[in-house]
Scaffold this motif. Structure first.
Motif, PDB file in Angstrom:
ATOM      1  N   VAL A 184      -2.013   9.325   4.209  1.00 21.66           N
ATOM      2  CA  VAL A 184      -0.726   7.813   4.789  1.00 21.66           C
ATOM      3  C   VAL A 184      -0.440   7.797   6.428  1.00 21.66           C
ATOM      4  N   THR A 231       8.261  12.238  -0.064  1.00 19.60           N
ATOM      5  CA  THR A 231       7.407  10.877  -0.769  1.00 19.60           C
ATOM      6  C   THR A 231       8.228   9.734  -0.143  1.00 19.60           C
ATOM      7  N   LEU A 245       7.514   8.186   3.028  1.00 18.36           N
ATOM      8  CA  LEU A 245       6.684   7.096   3.646  1.00 18.36           C
ATOM      9  C   LEU A 245       7.130   5.615   3.329  1.00 18.36           C
ATOM     10  N   VAL A 299       0.989  -1.008   0.220  1.00 15.07           N
ATOM     11  CA  VAL A 299       0.117   0.035   0.009  1.00 15.07           C
ATOM     12  C   VAL A 299       1.080   1.509   0.067  1.00 15.07           C
ATOM     13  N   VAL A 300       2.017   0.945   1.289  1.00 16.64           N
ATOM     14  CA  VAL A 300       2.765   2.575   0.872  1.00 16.64           C
ATOM     15  C   VAL A 300       3.435   2.654  -0.271  1.00 16.64           C
ATOM     16  N   PHE A 311       1.080   4.109  -2.699  1.00 18.08           N
ATOM     17  CA  PHE A 311       1.160   6.100  -2.888  1.00 18.08           C
ATOM     18  C   PHE A 311       2.891   6.500  -3.323  1.00 18.08           C
ATOM     19  N   ALA A 325      -2.429   7.463   9.320  1.00 17.32           N
ATOM     20  CA  ALA A 325      -2.774   6.345   9.297  1.00 17.32           C
ATOM     21  C   ALA A 325      -1.339   4.975  10.169  1.00 17.32           C
ATOM     22  N   CYS A 326       0.030   5.695   9.737  1.00 18.86           N
ATOM     23  CA  CYS A 326       0.765   4.317  10.011  1.00 18.86           C
ATOM     24  C   CYS A 326       0.771   4.308  11.458  1.00 18.86           C
ATOM     25  N   GLY A 336      -0.247  12.510   1.604  1.00 15.91           N
ATOM     26  CA  GLY A 336       0.849  11.697   2.373  1.00 15.91           C
ATOM     27  C   GLY A 336       0.966  11.793   3.304  1.00 15.91           C
TER      28      GLY A 336
END
Length: 419
Positions: free
Chosen positions: A113, A62, A65, A27-28, A31, A116-117, A110
């Motif tokens: 995301v 980016t 991430l 997923v990461v 992105f 969320a982590c 970004g």
């Protein structure tokens, strides 16, 4: 649901399936691969930021991430610094007017995301701190807002808070469920251990009667020896008197121990404990009672088997058959059952085999004297024998025990902690 990960582990590192453990990286990665070229293109074309700066900011905002899967707090620090520098550089961009500032749309995606982590990994205190720092940086940059731009500081502050709250709640739910599962596992282990200890205590109570009988015989013989053998020398009389006194003292110690074992009131009461213990000679009565209860049972008892076994083996053989028949009644009502007890080469062989249940299996309230296979194993341990149990291909079940007539010396199964 499981806790997403421990410190230093990738997210979902404890997931049971491989694809679940790979999912966060995938997923990461998607992105990062998507946001990197889009960020560079938007900064270069829409904001008219220099190509070098646009490329550097695109990478800085980016690529970190990827670190969020294992160390999201470190990734957050790098991304926040990169986004802040980007906001400062965009103040002097040629086409910043009428665009989002200080956080560009790609930076917001970004950042969410990353939130969320963080929510799946960090504590509530850390999440609140991250949220407040994000809002504070946005508020400070707001004092330098270029003219005719859309301030996105409040938008990121709100969306970041929602993302942290949702993922933090998800992580809390996973932690709670894991704690419940661990507690259930501990409770199950404690129940198994308690069952084992209860069974050993019950066996000890029963064996008390067996040993007490022999000690009583020794006492009587030692006390009556001077009368049965007149003319006995005085040292011999004193030796027999000492033997009788030791036997009586041992009986007293056994009774005190039995009082402790009976202290919980279990086992059917004191009167039941004082009753003579059954043996192989009582198997016929046991089978007849089972047949009257509606269970078809056949008994094959070898000639001389009833009197060949010592008391401990005699009692163990009876209890093994009793528990096996109780299990058949509970789990395979109506199944034809064969019970065989033979003596072969210094061993008592006990075999109980039942076929598949003829009627629907129902949950019966057990009134047996033990704990099924646990009790069988402990009795076999006590005599130094072996036990073999397991299902049969036709759906039935088999219990086979070998009990040596002379237990090996040094066997102390009642002191072992495993089963």
């Amino acid at each position: 649901m499981r806790t997403p990960a421990r410190a230093g582990q990738p997210l979902f590192a404890q997931a049971p399936k491989a694809w679940q453990r790979i999912l966060p990286f995938a997923v990461v990665g998607v992105f990062v691969v998507t946001l990197l070229p889009v960020t560079i293109a938007v900064l270069s074309n829409d904001y008219a930021l220099g190509g070098g700066w646009a490329g550097a900011l695109g990478v800085a905002q980016t690529v970190p991430l990827l670190l969020a899967v294992t160390r999201p707090l470190h990734a957050w620090g790098v991304v926040l610094v990169a986004d802040t520098i980007g906001g400062v550089l965009l103040i002097h961009a040629d086409k910043v007017a009428a665009h989002a500032w200080p956080w560009t749309p790609m930076a917001i995606v970004g950042y969410l995301v990353l939130m969320a982590c963080l929510g799946l990994r960090e504590s509530i205190r850390t999440l609140v701190g991250v949220w407040l720092v994000t809002g504070g940086v946005g508020a400070v940059l707001g004092f330098f807002q270029p003219a005719d731009t859309m301030n996105t500081a409040a938008l990121l502050f709100v969306l970041g808070g929602v993302m942290l709250a949702l993922t933090g709640a998800l992580r809390g739910l996973g932690d709670a469920q894991q704690r419940i599962a661990e507690q259930e596992s501990i409770s199950e282990a404690e129940r198994a251990r308690r069952t084992l200890l209860e069974e050993r205590a019950r066996i000890a109570r029963e064996l008390h009667d067996v040993v007490a009988h022999h000690m009583s015989v020794i006492t009587v013989q030692a006390d009556s020896a001077p009368y049965r053998l007149p003319g006995m020398a005085e040292p011999v009389r004193e030796e027999f008197a000492a033997i009788a006194a030791s036997a009586r003292e041992s009986l007293g110690e056994m009774r005190r121990l039995l009082t402790v074992l009976r202290g919980d009131g279990a086992g059917g009461g004191a009167d039941g404990e004082r009753a003579p213990q059954p043996g192989i000679d009582r198997l016929q009565q046991l089978v007849e009672a089972t047949v009257r209860a509606g269970q078809p049972v056949e008994l094959s008892l070898a000639a001389g088997a009833a009197g060949a076994a010592p008391p401990a083996v005699d009692l163990s053989a009876y209890r093994i058959v009793q528990e096996a028949l109780a299990n058949v009644v509970r789990h395979a009502p109506g199944a034809r059952t064969r019970v065989s007890v033979t003596v072969d080469e210094g061993e008592v062989l006990v075999l109980v085999v039942n076929g598949p249940a003829r009627n629907a299996v129902v949950a019966l309230e057990g009134s047996g004297t033990g704990h099924g296979l646990v009790g069988m194993r402990e009795r076999v341990r006590l005599t130094g024998g072996t036990l073999d149990t397991g299902p049969l291909p036709d759906g039935g079940f088999r219990v086979a025990a070998r009990l040596p007539l002379n237990a090996p010396s040094g066997t102390t199964p009642m002191n072992e902690e495993g089963s």
